[in-house]
Scaffold this active site. Structure first.
Site, PDB file in Angstrom:
ATOM      1  N   PRO A 202       0.798  -1.223   0.000  1.00  0.00           N
ATOM      2  CG  PRO A 202      -0.114  -1.096   2.130  1.00  0.00           C
ATOM      3  CD  PRO A 202       0.542  -2.052   1.179  1.00  0.00           C
ATOM      4  CG  ASN A 203      -0.068   4.230   1.447  1.00  0.00           C
ATOM      5  OD1 ASN A 203      -1.097   4.760   1.021  1.00  0.00           O
ATOM      6  ND2 ASN A 203       0.004   3.654   2.632  1.00  0.00           N
TER       7      ASN A 203
ATOM      8  CE1 TYR B 160       9.025   4.849   2.462  1.00  0.00           C
ATOM      9  CE2 TYR B 160       7.574   6.743   2.752  1.00  0.00           C
ATOM     10  CZ  TYR B 160       8.057   5.527   3.192  1.00  0.00           C
ATOM     11  OH  TYR B 160       7.577   4.981   4.363  1.00  0.00           O
TER      12      TYR B 160
ATOM     13  CG  ASN C 293       8.503  -2.049  -0.095  1.00  0.00           C
ATOM     14  OD1 ASN C 293       8.003  -2.216   1.022  1.00  0.00           O
ATOM     15  ND2 ASN C 293       9.061  -0.914  -0.455  1.00  0.00           N
TER      16      ASN C 293
ATOM     17  CG  HIS D 222       5.870  -2.654   9.880  1.00  0.00           C
ATOM     18  ND1 HIS D 222       7.208  -3.005   9.847  1.00  0.00           N
ATOM     19  CD2 HIS D 222       5.738  -1.588   9.034  1.00  0.00           C
ATOM     20  CE1 HIS D 222       7.850  -2.161   9.012  1.00  0.00           C
ATOM     21  NE2 HIS D 222       6.971  -1.307   8.520  1.00  0.00           N
TER      22      HIS D 222
ATOM     23  CG  ASP E  73       0.319 -17.714   7.498  1.00  0.00           C
ATOM     24  OD1 ASP E  73       1.415 -17.851   8.089  1.00  0.00           O
ATOM     25  OD2 ASP E  73      -0.780 -17.700   8.092  1.00  0.00           O
TER      26      ASP E  73
ATOM     27  CD  GLU F  89      11.193  -7.834   4.902  1.00  0.00           C
ATOM     28  OE1 GLU F  89      11.526  -8.990   5.289  1.00  0.00           O
ATOM     29  OE2 GLU F  89      10.785  -6.944   5.674  1.00  0.00           O
TER      30      GLU F  89
ATOM     31  CB  ILE G   6      12.217   2.799  -0.240  1.00  0.00           C
ATOM     32  CG1 ILE G   6      11.623   2.023  -1.428  1.00  0.00           C
ATOM     33  CG2 ILE G   6      12.858   4.110  -0.694  1.00  0.00           C
ATOM     34  CD1 ILE G   6      10.382   2.667  -2.030  1.00  0.00           C
ATOM     35  CB  SER G   7      12.646   4.330   4.596  1.00  0.00           C
ATOM     36  OG  SER G   7      11.753   3.401   5.173  1.00  0.00           O
TER      37      SER G   7
ATOM     38  NE  ARG H 218       7.594   4.030   9.722  1.00  0.00           N
ATOM     39  CZ  ARG H 218       6.452   4.188   9.048  1.00  0.00           C
ATOM     40  NH1 ARG H 218       6.030   3.252   8.226  1.00  0.00           N
ATOM     41  NH2 ARG H 218       5.719   5.271   9.200  1.00  0.00           N
TER      42      ARG H 218
END
Ligand code: DQA
Length: 151
Positions: free
Chosen positions: A15-16, A28, A79, A85, A92, A103, A106-107, A116
């Site tokens: 998301p986002n 980002y 990502n 989190h 699963d 995985e 970016i940050s 986080r």
């Protein structure tokens, strides 16, 4: 160098991340998801990987994309964004995927808020890249090529 039989890699984004470029650019960066997609497909070509990028703002959408990857993809770069989190469902689903999972964040999540610092996805991920900006996707593709060539 031995070439893997299946070279298809799915890059999944949570998301986002559709708003990359506009979303908190001080965290980002300026690159959009379309830029990352174009760069990843081009780099994939150089590395002998057939790259496809997906994004969903919905947890179930990401679970579905992981299920779809089971049938066709040799590896997943993910990502999961905020679902990193919180999502046992994504963990699963990844646990039912047979190939390498990388995985990407970016940050540098460990320098940020404590919520986080924990990742459910890291319990499955074979490698974790955080804090390299959008270059993290490039690093992940290089490592994926290595993992598949070594397999
Ligand atoms: C992120 C880090 C997450 O904590 C955050 O919720 C995101 C993006 C990153 O790429 O740095 O949406 O996964």
């Amino acid at each position: 160098m031995k070439r893997p039989e299946n070279t298809r890699i799915h890059i999944l984004n949570g998301p986002n991340l559709n708003l990359l470029g506009k979303r908190e650019p001080e965290i980002y960066g300026a690159r959009t998801l379309a830029d990352i997609e174009a760069d990843s497909i081009a780099l994939g070509r150089d590395l002998g990987l057939d790259v496809a990028l997906f994004q969903s703002n919905h947890e179930g959408g990401i679970v579905d994309q992981i299920h779809d990857a089971r049938d066709v993809a040799a590896g997943i770069i993910i990502n999961p964004a905020a679902y990193t989190h919180t999502s046992i469902a994504i963990l699963d689903a990844l646990s039912m995927f047979d190939g390498p999972v990388i995985e990407v964040h970016i940050s540098q999540v460990h320098k940020r808020e404590t919520f986080r610092h924990h990742s459910y996805v890291s319990l499955r991920a074979d490698a974790v890249i955080a804090g390299c900006g959008t270059h993290g996707y490039t690093l992940a593709l290089h490592h994926m090529a290595q993992l598949l060539n070594d397999a």
